[in-house]
Scaffold this active site. Sequence first.
Site, PDB file in Angstrom:
ATOM      1  NE  ARG A  61      -5.617   4.175  -5.406  1.00  0.00           N
ATOM      2  CZ  ARG A  61      -4.953   3.046  -5.646  1.00  0.00           C
ATOM      3  NH1 ARG A  61      -4.830   2.591  -6.871  1.00  0.00           N
ATOM      4  NH2 ARG A  61      -4.393   2.386  -4.657  1.00  0.00           N
TER       5      ARG A  61
ATOM      6  CD  GLU B 240      -3.007  -0.940   0.080  1.00  0.00           C
ATOM      7  OE1 GLU B 240      -3.211   0.190  -0.412  1.00  0.00           O
ATOM      8  OE2 GLU B 240      -3.593  -1.957  -0.336  1.00  0.00           O
TER       9      GLU B 240
ATOM     10  CG  ASN C 278      -0.814   5.134  -1.100  1.00  0.00           C
ATOM     11  OD1 ASN C 278      -1.646   4.686  -1.884  1.00  0.00           O
ATOM     12  ND2 ASN C 278      -1.066   5.303   0.194  1.00  0.00           N
TER      13      ASN C 278
HETATM   14  N1  LIG Z   1       2.693   9.086  -1.409  1.00  0.00           N
HETATM   15  C1  LIG Z   1       1.625   9.873  -1.650  1.00  0.00           C
HETATM   16  N2  LIG Z   1       1.766  11.008  -2.380  1.00  0.00           N
HETATM   17  C2  LIG Z   1       0.702  11.798  -2.641  1.00  0.00           C
HETATM   18  N3  LIG Z   1      -0.555  11.538  -2.211  1.00  0.00           N
HETATM   19  C3  LIG Z   1      -0.763  10.433  -1.479  1.00  0.00           C
HETATM   20  C4  LIG Z   1       0.312   9.549  -1.164  1.00  0.00           C
HETATM   21  N4  LIG Z   1      -0.186   8.537  -0.419  1.00  0.00           N
HETATM   22  C5  LIG Z   1      -1.495   8.780  -0.280  1.00  0.00           C
HETATM   23  N5  LIG Z   1      -1.858   9.924  -0.907  1.00  0.00           N
HETATM   24  C6  LIG Z   1      -3.213  10.522  -0.931  1.00  0.00           C
HETATM   25  O1  LIG Z   1      -3.971   9.951   0.114  1.00  0.00           O
HETATM   26  C7  LIG Z   1      -5.160   9.349  -0.395  1.00  0.00           C
HETATM   27  C8  LIG Z   1      -5.551   8.139   0.422  1.00  0.00           C
HETATM   28  O2  LIG Z   1      -4.578   7.098   0.261  1.00  0.00           O
HETATM   29  P1  LIG Z   1      -5.011   5.596   0.481  1.00  0.00           P
HETATM   30  O3  LIG Z   1      -5.610   5.478   1.862  1.00  0.00           O
HETATM   31  O4  LIG Z   1      -3.852   4.709   0.191  1.00  0.00           O
HETATM   32  O5  LIG Z   1      -6.178   5.360  -0.573  1.00  0.00           O
HETATM   33  P2  LIG Z   1      -6.088   5.166  -2.157  1.00  0.00           P
HETATM   34  O6  LIG Z   1      -4.685   4.863  -2.548  1.00  0.00           O
HETATM   35  O7  LIG Z   1      -7.013   4.031  -2.439  1.00  0.00           O
HETATM   36  O8  LIG Z   1      -6.561   6.454  -2.763  1.00  0.00           O
HETATM   37  C9  LIG Z   1      -4.872   9.079  -1.858  1.00  0.00           C
HETATM   38  O9  LIG Z   1      -6.064   9.045  -2.628  1.00  0.00           O
HETATM   39  C10 LIG Z   1      -3.956  10.231  -2.230  1.00  0.00           C
HETATM   40  O10 LIG Z   1      -4.708  11.385  -2.539  1.00  0.00           O
HETATM   41 MG   LIG Z   2      -3.388   3.656  -1.600  1.00  0.00          MG
END
Ligand SMILES: Nc1ncnc2c1ncn2[C@@H]1O[C@H](COP(=O)(O)OP(=O)(O)O)[C@@H](O)[C@H]1O
Ligand SMILES: [Mg+2]
Lengths: 77, 145, 145
Positions: free
Chosen positions: C104, C47, C51
């Site tokens: 997502r 995860e 990300n």
């Molecule tokens: N490394 C990252 N860089 C930029 N934005 C991020 C990052 N990790 C997470 N995010 C933001 O946080 C949100 C939530 O992340 P997450 O809980 O993993 O859900 P998902 O990946 O399904 O969208 C993402 O939709 C994104 O907008």
């Molecule tokens: Mg994610």
Amino acid sequence: IGEIRRFLRDDHPVKVPRSYKELVYKVNRARDELSATLGREATIGEIANSIGVDRDEIVAALEAIQSPTSIYDTLYQ
Amino acid sequence: MKSNQITLTFSSIAENVSIARLLIASIGGQLDLSLNDIEELKVAVSEAVSNAIIHGYKSNPNNIVYFNLEITKDSLIIVVRDEGCGISDLEQAMQPAFSTDPERMGLGFVFMQSFMDELQVDSKLEVGTTVTMKKHLKQTPISSH
Amino acid sequence: MKSNQITLTFSSIAENVSIARLLIASIGGQLDLSLNDIEELKVAVSEAVSNAIIHGYKSNPNNIVYFNLEITKDSLIIVVRDEGCGISDLEQAMQPAFSTDPERMGLGFVFMQSFMDELQVDSKLEVGTTVTMKKHLKQTPISSH
Ligand SMILES: Nc1ncnc2c1ncn2[C@@H]1O[C@H](COP(=O)(O)OP(=O)(O)O)[C@@H](O)[C@H]1O
Ligand SMILES: [Mg+2]
Ligand SMILES: Nc1ncnc2c1ncn2[C@@H]1O[C@H](COP(=O)(O)OP(=O)(O)O)[C@@H](O)[C@H]1O
Ligand SMILES: [Mg+2]
């Protein structure tokens, strides 16, 4: 070389879950069958497809059952 | 396969040889090589990494081994580097069955040479050793997935 | 298990997620964790790395993801870092089911939180995001999720 083999065996106790052994057995069987059909070495992707697992599961299983001993056994036959 | 750059750096302990092996095997998987080719890559990498740990660093766990992979359209380039003791006579070291340790077989460089398409070793006393290995990749056959 | 430091840096392409998974699984095996614990570590790492690639770097393959593992006597510390776009509202981003992408599920941070003992996220717009996850070792883990 016998000395070295014994050293390697004693020095690297490797725990191998049974599922890995079973997977490696399937991999080897698929490899033989595919290679016979294809008339060349099967690729890992072809083997993975034929038994329905990810390539990395094969990679992990092969490394897990691999003791240093078996490397030398293979190479010195 | 897209071009790819991977660097792994790790403490010079024996357990990490297996990590380097897994990494190269996984890359072999991405490249859809045969199990035989993957096994050969693992042996070449094991030998180079073991040398860095055992000879370069005399098994001192507080040192760092550098392992670099580069995948281009037509080749896989593997670099294993240590900042250890270095090799005084490289030509002698690379000869089959030569080892500075009477317990060892002296076949590490032989394996690297025979399993890879190119091998280059650079070493300097008290500076370290860099092993560069190259495997030519065939233009990918049609793989179905 | 001895203390150990491992750093993996790799091109931000989806194929490399599986390398990070293999690596953490192998470390979990060395630490003699249960298969369940290893599975959880793999999910948390997937995860965080996904990300970095998808959100941080918008799947641009010319960027680099940094993955760092540190094993001490009593803990496993995992750091996943990108130098990507950063997160504007961190509190919102970490909420269950929040995602900036309607396709997502928004559960990545939830998994990281529930599978690891500690989670810390630092992020700065246009600078990047660092996810630090910690797993305590040696205590009998009573799964609580
Ligand atoms: N490394 C990252 N860089 C930029 N934005 C991020 C990052 N990790 C997470 N995010 C933001 O946080 C949100 C939530 O992340 P997450 O809980 O993993 O859900 P998902 O990946 O399904 O969208 C993402 O939709 C994104 O907008
Ligand atoms: Mg994610
Ligand atoms: N990274 C290194 N640093 C210092 N010496 C090395 C290194 N790699 C190899 N050597 C020297 O080269 C010799 C031959 O290496 P090798 O063919 O792998 O055989 P072996 O490891 O069995 O001795 C070693 O015995 C050692 O003296
Ligand atoms: Mg050697």
